[in-house]
Design an enzyme around this catalytic site. Structure first.
Site, PDB file in Angstrom:
ATOM      1  N   LYS A   1      57.300  -1.542  21.576  1.00  0.00           N
ATOM      2  CA  LYS A   1      56.480  -1.409  20.939  1.00  0.00           C
ATOM      3  C   LYS A   1      56.580  -0.386  19.734  1.00  0.00           C
ATOM      4  CE  LYS A   1      52.347  -0.263  21.894  1.00  0.00           C
ATOM      5  NZ  LYS A   1      51.795   1.376  21.676  1.00  0.00           N
TER       6      LYS A   1
ATOM      7  N   ASP B   1      47.720  -2.220  27.292  1.00  0.00           N
ATOM      8  CA  ASP B   1      49.134  -2.226  26.108  1.00  0.00           C
ATOM      9  C   ASP B   1      49.848  -3.581  26.637  1.00  0.00           C
ATOM     10  OD1 ASP B   1      48.598  -0.606  24.070  1.00  0.00           O
ATOM     11  OD2 ASP B   1      50.394   0.701  25.068  1.00  0.00           O
TER      12      ASP B   1
END
Length: 165
Positions: A11, A137
């Site tokens: 990401k 995350d």
């Protein structure tokens, strides 16, 4: 199921605001996160030893309880009293310590893969709740796509997809 191969997508942060530092040492953030098509590949297999083993193509990465991949496998193995062992082969391509959630996405992929392999029946939400105990995350890495992330990263709101670039 005896084995499963999973892609762990990286990401990028499209925007990041640090709101404040919390008393627990975490930073409260607001950020826009986007999955990209750079990925690690994990091969997850059952073994008869009852132990978790891990290998990787990068010699400097730990392959024991100091690795998020190992911790993710151990979390589900212990919670669901899984007697079989779990072998994980990590083919690492996401740069390490680059802010691209490489370790988190690998851990998220192990949660997903172990859930599927052992038929645990956990939903994505269930996996996200467990994942946040390992890293902020990890819930996003299970969700993927485009999202607004708040808190320490665990409060997620889906956003419309990014246009193709």
């Amino acid at each position: 199921m005896k084995e499963i191969s999973v892609k762990a997508l990286a990401k990028v942060n499209l925007g990041l605001d640090v709101v404040r530092k919390r008393e627990d040492g975490y930073h409260e953030v607001r950020m826009i996160m986007q999955t990209i098509h750079l990925f690690d590949r994990l091969e997850i297999m059952r073994n008869q030893s009852g132990r978790i083993t891990m290998s990787t193509n990068l010699a400097f990465l730990p392959t024991n309880e100091n690795n998020l991949v190992y911790k993710a496998a151990a979390l589900l193995k212990e919670e669901f009293d899984i007697g079989d062992g779990i072998d994980v082969k990590l083919h690492k391509h996401i740069p390490v310590a680059a802010g691209m959630a490489g370790g988190s996405t690998d851990a998220a992929s192990v949660l997903f893969g172990v859930n599927k392999m052992f038929g645990l029946g956990l939903t994505t939400r269930d996996l996200m709740e467990r994942g946040v105990t390992l890293g902020a995350d990890i819930p996003y890495c299970l969700m993927r796509g485009t999202a607004l992330s708040e808190g320490i990263g665990e409060k997620l709101s889906e956003l419309p997809p990014m246009p193709q670039c």
